[in-house]
Enzyme design. Structure first.
Site, PDB file in Angstrom:
ATOM      1  N   ASP A   1      -1.368   9.489 -13.665  1.00  0.00           N
ATOM      2  CA  ASP A   1      -1.461   8.642 -12.475  1.00  0.00           C
ATOM      3  C   ASP A   1      -0.279   8.995 -11.569  1.00  0.00           C
ATOM      4  OD1 ASP A   1      -1.319   6.669 -10.540  1.00  0.00           O
ATOM      5  OD2 ASP A   1      -1.826   5.026 -11.898  1.00  0.00           O
TER       6      ASP A   1
ATOM      7  N   LYS B   1      -2.101   6.664  -1.918  1.00  0.00           N
ATOM      8  CA  LYS B   1      -0.955   6.221  -1.111  1.00  0.00           C
ATOM      9  C   LYS B   1      -0.612   7.221  -0.015  1.00  0.00           C
ATOM     10  CE  LYS B   1       0.901   2.978  -4.496  1.00  0.00           C
ATOM     11  NZ  LYS B   1       0.305   1.792  -3.866  1.00  0.00           N
TER      12      LYS B   1
ATOM     13  N   PHE C   1       1.599   0.280 -14.808  1.00  0.00           N
ATOM     14  CA  PHE C   1       0.971  -0.333 -13.640  1.00  0.00           C
ATOM     15  C   PHE C   1       0.018   0.692 -13.033  1.00  0.00           C
ATOM     16  CE2 PHE C   1       0.210  -1.421  -9.280  1.00  0.00           C
ATOM     17  CZ  PHE C   1      -0.069  -2.770  -9.365  1.00  0.00           C
TER      18      PHE C   1
END
Length: 399
Positions: free
Chosen positions: A226, A255, A141
């Protein structure tokens, strides 16, 4: 005055139906706690997918936000501002990076990395134009843009969105031999999560990332990690790569970089990759804006000065041990690293969603994923007493 049911009805009436949230309408938050519109408190065990590592409404980050917002918020990159250079310097020093490219969302950072390594492949490695390949992992993801869903293996993420962007090759996660076999002279990068978060907190075998680093170095392939969810303290290290003693060629953060206040992401890399981008070839109106930079600088200071990375390691081990002590026939596995934890339910015990709904009724907000898994990722400021409070209620639900 509208109540929770009224607000949910408004969402259903006017909003696109692209999420299935728990029916709790939150109105305020502080630290690890959030409060709904009716005044009921909940312990947040999702942290907005790790965007709120520093806790809700952290006063130091709030102060930086309000001070900068009163002074200067946006210039675009057509002009310079007095926060960007300092943001670059501080983030690079903290992550041992040479170059920083600021963006807004995690998906934008992924897209930026894809563009940059392709350009590096053509201009530096000598890959024929249009032939660059990027290897990715099944069950990944990395976001929801068209390029990213082109290499997703989730039917829900891909269905109905083709035609897809070519140039990606999918291999199993955690299989270094599969990576070695998949590399060709046209391979420019391997893009991977150190821990697969949305897949259910899936941790690769010991030594996997170290072997991946060796393979990429030997074959002239850029390793892209990532770390948008795993980075900035979530796993008990500033970056999850540190658990394996490796350094990526390209690292993606986001984030928690915005401290839960503002969308901030960044591509961290060496000069070889980001040095291929010239003026006009890539950018963002909001990327690197002074408000984002001021917030991110404060968010990083909080992580370091309040020792939240170390706290994540300590509290994560404590939380995981507490979960493992729960005796329940419904639990198949407890896994995680730092405060990135998961409880997997046996298939015969039913889906995880009813468990998450029962936890909500007990005052804990968590997230189900991939049918059988419950993610537990509270803000890094959580205390032992708060973990004990949560464990009592989790045990009640699981038993």
């Amino acid at each position: 005055m509208l109540d929770g049911a009224d607000l949910i009805a408004l969402e259903s009436r006017f909003g696109a139906d692209n999420y299935k949230p728990l029916d709790v309408v939150l109105a305020s938050g502080k630290g690890v706690w959030v409060t709904d519109i009716d005044g009921k408190r909940y312990l947040d065990c999702l942290s907005a997918y790790s965007a709120v590592n520093q806790g809700h409404c952290h006063p130091r980050i709030l102060a930086a936000l309000t001070e900068q917002a009163a002074r200067l918020t946006l210039t675009s990159r057509a002009f310079r501002n007095d926060q960007l250079g300092l943001f670059y310097e501080e983030l690079a020093a903290l992550t041992n990076s040479h170059k920083v490219l600021p963006m807004n969302s995690g998906a934008e950072a992924v897209e930026t990395a894809i563009k940059a390594v392709r350009k590096w492949g053509y201009e530096i490695k000598g890959v024929p134009e249009g032939a660059a390949e990027i290897i990715v992992c099944a069950d990944n993801f990395h976001g929801r843009t068209l390029a990213i869903v082109s290499f997703s293996t989730d039917p829900e993420a891909r269905g109905g969105f083709g035609p897809f962007v070519p140039g990606f090759k999918v291999i199993p996660f955690g299989d270094a031999a599969a990576l070695e076999a998949a590399i060709t002279p046209n391979t420019v990068a391997f893009l991977v999560e150190p821990i697969q978060g949305e897949a259910g907190v899936v941790i690769p075998p010991a030594g996997y990332l170290a072997r991946v680093r060796e393979i990429c170095s030997a074959t002239g392939v850029m390793l892209i990690l990532d770390e948008i969810q795993t980075g900035l303290g979530r796993t008990g290290k500033m970056l999850a790569e540190e658990h394996d003693g490796v350094e990526a060629d390209v690292t993606l953060v986001g984030k928690a970089l915005g401290g839960g206040f503002y969308p901030v992401s960044a591509v961290l890399s060496n000069t070889d990759v980001l040095g291929t981008l010239k003026p006009g070839q890539h950018g963002s109106t909001f990327g690197g804006n002074p408000l984002a930079c001021a917030v991110a600088r404060a968010a990083l200071r909080v992580l370091v000065e309040e020792r939240l990375v170390e706290r994540s390691a300590e509290m994560g081990a404590y939380f995981k041990a507490g979960l493992e002590s729960i005796r329940s026939n419904r639990v198949r596995e407890i896994r995680g690293r730092g405060l990135m934890l998961a409880v997997e339910i046996h298939a015969e015990a039913g889906a995880a969603r009813p468990v998450v709904e029962a936890l909500r009724d007990q005052g804990i907000l968590a997230k189900d994923t991939h049918g059988q898994t419950i993610r537990l990722s509270p803000p890094l400021v959580i205390s032992r007493d708060e973990i004990d409070w949560a464990l009592e209620r989790i045990e009640t639900v699981l038993r």
